[in-house]
Design a protein around this motif. Sequence first.
Motif, PDB file in Angstrom:
ATOM      1  N   ASN A  24      63.854  57.609 -20.237  1.00 35.27           N
ATOM      2  CA  ASN A  24      63.125  57.697 -21.512  1.00 35.27           C
ATOM      3  C   ASN A  24      61.715  58.244 -21.316  1.00 35.27           C
ATOM      4  O   ASN A  24      61.241  59.080 -22.091  1.00 35.27           O
ATOM      5  N   ASN A  25      61.051  57.757 -20.252  1.00 41.44           N
ATOM      6  CA  ASN A  25      59.674  58.209 -20.030  1.00 41.44           C
ATOM      7  C   ASN A  25      59.613  59.656 -19.536  1.00 41.44           C
ATOM      8  O   ASN A  25      58.679  60.393 -19.888  1.00 41.44           O
ATOM      9  N   LEU A  26      60.595  60.048 -18.749  1.00 44.74           N
ATOM     10  CA  LEU A  26      60.629  61.448 -18.316  1.00 44.74           C
ATOM     11  C   LEU A  26      60.918  62.372 -19.499  1.00 44.74           C
ATOM     12  O   LEU A  26      60.390  63.496 -19.564  1.00 44.74           O
ATOM     13  N   SER A  27      61.730  61.900 -20.423  1.00 44.03           N
ATOM     14  CA  SER A  27      62.017  62.704 -21.633  1.00 44.03           C
ATOM     15  C   SER A  27      60.745  62.879 -22.454  1.00 44.03           C
ATOM     16  O   SER A  27      60.456  63.985 -22.942  1.00 44.03           O
ATOM     17  N   VAL A  28      59.994  61.789 -22.601  1.00 43.29           N
ATOM     18  CA  VAL A  28      58.730  61.867 -23.340  1.00 43.29           C
ATOM     19  C   VAL A  28      57.764  62.797 -22.623  1.00 43.29           C
ATOM     20  O   VAL A  28      57.083  63.630 -23.253  1.00 43.29           O
ATOM     21  N   LEU A  29      57.712  62.682 -21.300  1.00 47.20           N
ATOM     22  CA  LEU A  29      56.804  63.515 -20.511  1.00 47.20           C
ATOM     23  C   LEU A  29      57.169  64.995 -20.642  1.00 47.20           C
ATOM     24  O   LEU A  29      56.276  65.857 -20.765  1.00 47.20           O
ATOM     25  N   THR A  30      58.452  65.308 -20.620  1.00 43.09           N
ATOM     26  CA  THR A  30      58.895  66.700 -20.768  1.00 43.09           C
ATOM     27  C   THR A  30      58.415  67.278 -22.092  1.00 43.09           C
ATOM     28  O   THR A  30      57.939  68.426 -22.159  1.00 43.09           O
ATOM     29  N   SER A  31      58.532  66.460 -23.128  1.00 46.98           N
ATOM     30  CA  SER A  31      58.091  66.907 -24.447  1.00 46.98           C
ATOM     31  C   SER A  31      56.581  67.114 -24.485  1.00 46.98           C
ATOM     32  O   SER A  31      56.085  68.095 -25.062  1.00 46.98           O
ATOM     33  N   LEU A  32      55.837  66.202 -23.840  1.00 41.59           N
ATOM     34  CA  LEU A  32      54.371  66.291 -23.859  1.00 41.59           C
ATOM     35  C   LEU A  32      53.865  67.501 -23.086  1.00 41.59           C
ATOM     36  O   LEU A  32      52.851  68.106 -23.451  1.00 41.59           O
ATOM     37  N   VAL A  33      54.546  67.841 -22.005  1.00 37.13           N
ATOM     38  CA  VAL A  33      54.106  68.969 -21.180  1.00 37.13           C
ATOM     39  C   VAL A  33      54.060  70.247 -22.019  1.00 37.13           C
ATOM     40  O   VAL A  33      53.164  71.086 -21.849  1.00 37.13           O
ATOM     41  N   HIS A  34      54.995  70.404 -22.923  1.00 39.06           N
ATOM     42  CA  HIS A  34      55.041  71.600 -23.766  1.00 39.06           C
ATOM     43  C   HIS A  34      54.077  71.520 -24.942  1.00 39.06           C
ATOM     44  O   HIS A  34      53.552  72.531 -25.402  1.00 39.06           O
ATOM     45  N   LYS A  35      53.826  70.296 -25.421  1.00 37.17           N
ATOM     46  CA  LYS A  35      53.000  70.150 -26.629  1.00 37.17           C
ATOM     47  C   LYS A  35      51.525  69.908 -26.332  1.00 37.17           C
ATOM     48  O   LYS A  35      50.644  70.467 -26.974  1.00 37.17           O
ATOM     49  N   ASN A  36      51.271  69.007 -25.359  1.00 40.19           N
ATOM     50  CA  ASN A  36      49.892  68.582 -25.121  1.00 40.19           C
ATOM     51  C   ASN A  36      49.746  68.228 -23.639  1.00 40.19           C
ATOM     52  O   ASN A  36      50.054  67.112 -23.208  1.00 40.19           O
ATOM     53  N   GLN A  37      49.238  69.186 -22.867  1.00 39.17           N
ATOM     54  CA  GLN A  37      49.171  68.988 -21.421  1.00 39.17           C
ATOM     55  C   GLN A  37      48.168  67.904 -21.037  1.00 39.17           C
ATOM     56  O   GLN A  37      48.369  67.170 -20.060  1.00 39.17           O
ATOM     57  N   ASP A  38      47.062  67.792 -21.788  1.00 42.11           N
ATOM     58  CA  ASP A  38      46.082  66.741 -21.483  1.00 42.11           C
ATOM     59  C   ASP A  38      46.703  65.346 -21.689  1.00 42.11           C
ATOM     60  O   ASP A  38      46.507  64.436 -20.881  1.00 42.11           O
ATOM     61  N   LYS A  39      47.435  65.235 -22.754  1.00 47.17           N
ATOM     62  CA  LYS A  39      48.089  63.952 -23.033  1.00 47.17           C
ATOM     63  C   LYS A  39      49.178  63.681 -21.998  1.00 47.17           C
ATOM     64  O   LYS A  39      49.419  62.528 -21.604  1.00 47.17           O
TER      65      LYS A  39
END
Length: 333
Positions: A169-184
């Motif tokens: 679950n956390n890796l899925s969230v991280l994958t999404s964040l990498v594309h949307k908001n790298q700082d986050k």
Amino acid sequence: MKHSKYRLGYMIGIGLFISILFKVLLFKRDLVFDDEILFITFTTVVLWEGNFRIDDWLNKKHPWIADPSSRLGLQLILNLMYSSIILTLTVLIINYLKFNQIEVFNPKLKEVFFPALLIIFILLISHTSRQFLKSWKASLIEVEKYKTESANAQLHNLKNQLNPHFLFNNLSVLTSLVHKNQDKATDFISELAKVYRYVLDNNNSELVTLKEELDFINHYIYLQKIRFEESLVFTIKIEESKLLRFLLPMCLQTLVENSIQHNEASQANPLHITIYTEENYLIIENPILARSEIVQSTQMGLKNIELRYSFILKEKINILNDGKTFKVILPLI
């Protein structure tokens, strides 16, 4: 019942042996199975059974494992007092039946009393030693059992924290964040690393302070807030004076995860999870929001916490469910 018959037969046999020994050594008469042998046998049974009853009572009220020195003192005092009273009454009764008189300081009383008391003292020392060794062995077995079950509970708890679903679950969230908001995404990685660092650092810890557990849960909450956004609302109200009290490591995270897993959460109807202290307890509660889909639960998270707490405290955790609110009350140590 069968055990009682064997015990009675054993005591009668011991009584006969002691009475014959007394006849031979003390009374210096021909060995005759008369009323004295029967009376001494009966007295031995009364002594034996009475001292066993005292021992059973002490095992309940003052077990060896709690305070061996106090138990030893009480054991000897009570056994010797009881034995002295029974022996005194026995000699006085024999004296009355034989000579129709009662003499408290009869020479025969001294002749019989002290050897009898010595024999009883030796038997009591032998019995007490066996009881102590038996209790000591039992305590060693209990310690080993505790170590084994504690290790299993800790291993199960660690597996719960590092289960594939949590990581996925956390890796899925991280994958999404990498594309949307790298700082986050960077912050997310940092918080995830802190969560795993805490789990690894406290894997073998029996207890942690409430302050440490709260620092950890804040990192965990950050990860959940990224995933669920406004669907989760956390309220934490902790008294300053309770921050240095102790509790089991990672049990708070287990309870928060349990609340998220078993309740519906949406932005329109967010799940409110409240963590607060009250007197000497830490309380985690949430309203019950039934999920649309059925969630299979083994209740292992709660059972794990209950098991681990049972090793540390006699006081149990309290789980309340009135159909509207689910609440878990953890004793602070």
